[in-house]
Design an enzyme around this catalytic site. Structure first.
Site, PDB file in Angstrom:
ATOM      1  N   PHE A  19      -0.884  -1.210  -4.278  1.00 38.29           N
ATOM      2  CA  PHE A  19      -2.427  -0.029  -4.079  1.00 38.29           C
ATOM      3  C   PHE A  19      -1.106   1.618  -3.705  1.00 38.29           C
ATOM      4  O   PHE A  19      -0.781   2.108  -3.143  1.00 38.29           O
ATOM      5  CB  PHE A  19      -3.453  -0.160  -3.461  1.00 38.29           C
ATOM      6  CG  PHE A  19      -4.325  -1.014  -3.303  1.00 38.29           C
ATOM      7  CD1 PHE A  19      -4.876  -1.419  -4.131  1.00 38.29           C
ATOM      8  CD2 PHE A  19      -3.638  -2.500  -2.222  1.00 38.29           C
ATOM      9  CE1 PHE A  19      -5.364  -2.454  -4.649  1.00 38.29           C
ATOM     10  CE2 PHE A  19      -4.600  -3.304  -2.728  1.00 38.29           C
ATOM     11  CZ  PHE A  19      -5.553  -3.263  -3.969  1.00 38.29           C
ATOM     12  N   ASP A  61      -2.475   6.307  -4.909  1.00 30.90           N
ATOM     13  CA  ASP A  61      -3.370   6.867  -5.491  1.00 30.90           C
ATOM     14  C   ASP A  61      -2.680   7.847  -6.863  1.00 30.90           C
ATOM     15  O   ASP A  61      -3.651   8.808  -7.354  1.00 30.90           O
ATOM     16  CB  ASP A  61      -3.918   7.760  -4.632  1.00 30.90           C
ATOM     17  CG  ASP A  61      -2.554   9.009  -4.376  1.00 30.90           C
ATOM     18  OD1 ASP A  61      -2.568   9.737  -4.260  1.00 30.90           O
ATOM     19  OD2 ASP A  61      -1.450   8.421  -3.984  1.00 30.90           O
ATOM     20  N   PHE A 115       0.752  -1.614   0.056  1.00 28.91           N
ATOM     21  CA  PHE A 115      -0.165  -0.138   0.343  1.00 28.91           C
ATOM     22  C   PHE A 115       0.566   1.132   0.031  1.00 28.91           C
ATOM     23  O   PHE A 115       1.966   1.005   0.772  1.00 28.91           O
ATOM     24  CB  PHE A 115      -0.613   0.045   1.424  1.00 28.91           C
ATOM     25  CG  PHE A 115      -2.254  -1.233   1.255  1.00 28.91           C
ATOM     26  CD1 PHE A 115      -2.705  -0.770   0.891  1.00 28.91           C
ATOM     27  CD2 PHE A 115      -1.081  -2.455   2.294  1.00 28.91           C
ATOM     28  CE1 PHE A 115      -3.739  -2.141   1.568  1.00 28.91           C
ATOM     29  CE2 PHE A 115      -2.372  -3.452   2.763  1.00 28.91           C
ATOM     30  CZ  PHE A 115      -3.407  -3.586   1.818  1.00 28.91           C
ATOM     31  N   ASP A 116       0.925   1.933  -0.623  1.00 27.94           N
ATOM     32  CA  ASP A 116       1.006   3.371  -0.774  1.00 27.94           C
ATOM     33  C   ASP A 116       0.352   3.941   0.360  1.00 27.94           C
ATOM     34  O   ASP A 116      -0.210   3.852   1.386  1.00 27.94           O
ATOM     35  CB  ASP A 116       0.564   4.676  -1.658  1.00 27.94           C
ATOM     36  CG  ASP A 116       0.628   6.111  -1.927  1.00 27.94           C
ATOM     37  OD1 ASP A 116       1.753   6.235  -1.014  1.00 27.94           O
ATOM     38  OD2 ASP A 116       0.299   5.987  -2.079  1.00 27.94           O
ATOM     39  N   GLY A 117       0.990   5.055   1.138  1.00 27.02           N
ATOM     40  CA  GLY A 117       0.210   5.535   2.585  1.00 27.02           C
ATOM     41  C   GLY A 117      -1.066   6.561   2.134  1.00 27.02           C
ATOM     42  O   GLY A 117      -1.765   7.182   2.416  1.00 27.02           O
TER      43      GLY A 117
END
Length: 303
Positions: free
Chosen positions: A273, A275, A161-163
């Site tokens: 993932f 954004d 995951f991105d943060g």
């Protein structure tokens, strides 16, 4: 008594994310709906090839075989197909012996409205508008990007995951984009003990984490990682936020702006993932990637 999915991890997936429907979609685009319908009916006993998220689904469903008693993972199919054209998809599910028994065929309309009805923690689709609508409704969702890369055959499920704007809100990213890196670092240093607000993937990570706690450290089939452009001193607020949430990540990579691609390759992510489209386009060259069109980096695409 009605059946309830209860505290299961519930993943919704579109038919085009689960299977390779590129040829079928080309028929639809070039010849129209009736030609597409006839194409699918004529081939409904021919199994579809696996799609971008097929191996991810296999690994998710395998978790049920490792736990005694009630299954803990549910995968549901959400499709723009009708039940008529979707029969080939269900036949393919049976061919590959996937444990998927529930579906919603929306007959040409977006199926995202069934995400809350099924109690889904995550919706994976190749249709960007459906993903945006799901995120706007408050549920985790990602657009699966095409890569065509061969998949790893290991059994461990690895999710990265991105943060900011994924696990966390985009409040810090807004400062960075508006005022620059120095202002961002100063803000994060001053707010180090103030937990970040949750992003769209907080509840999905929490559901994964609950399943992880049912296994011992050495035999857990799920491994998670945070892969973020943040570096010191902005790391402390992230660590304290996860501690406040009582959520465990197995690995945390604070890259200080470095390209994430080789780190994702080293982690061996089954799905990553992020954004930001630029990060996703670089990542999809090495690992399966889902774009999360949420937060300030995606405002220009929704205005």
């Amino acid at each position: 008594m009605p059946v309830l999915l209860g505290d299961k991890l519930v993943i919704a997936i579109s038919s085009r994310a689960l299977f390779d429907l590129d040829d079928s979609h080309q028929v639809y685009e070039q010849e129209g709906l009736e030609a597409y319908r006839q194409y699918q009916i004529a081939r409904e006993d021919e199994p579809l090839a696996p799609g971008e998220a097929f191996q991810l689904v296999q690994k998710l469903l395998r978790i049920n075989s490792l736990l005694e008693g009630e299954s803990r993972v549910e995968v549901v199919l959400l499709s723009r197909n009708s039940a008529d054209t979707g029969l080939r998809v269900f036949n393919s599910i049976q061919h590959y012996q996937l444990g998927i028994t529930r579906a919603a065929f929306a007959g040409g309309r977006s199926p995202f409205t069934y995400v809350p009805a099924f109690g889904c923690h995550l919706f994976l689709s190749t249709h960007a508008d459906d993903v945006r609508s799901t995120l706007e409704a408050g549920f985790a969702a990602a657009t699966i990007l095409p890569s065509g890369r061969p998949r790893d055959t290991g059994d461990e499920l690895r999710i990265a995951f991105d943060g900011d704007a994924v696990l966390f809100s985009d409040e810090s990213e807004q400062v960075f984009q508006r005022d620059g890196l120095e202002a961002f670092q100063a803000k994060e240093r001053a707010a180090a003990r103030e937990p970040l607000a949750g992003g769209p993937f907080k509840h999905f990570l929490a559901a994964l984490n609950r399943i992880q706690t049912e296994f011992g450290v050495d035999d857990c089939p799920i491994r998670t990682a945070l892969v973020t452009a943040r570096g010191a001193p902005a790391h402390e607020r992230v660590i304290r936020t996860l501690r406040e949430w009582d959520i465990r990540l197995d690995e945390s990579l604070f890259l200080g702006g470095l390209d994430k691609s080789e780190f994702l390759r080293a982690f061996g992510a089954d799905l990553f993932f992020d954004d930001q489209e630029g990060h996703c386009q670089r990542a999809v060259g090495v690992v399966p990637t889902g774009h999360v069109p949420h937060g300030i980096s995606n405002l220009r695409k929704t205005s």
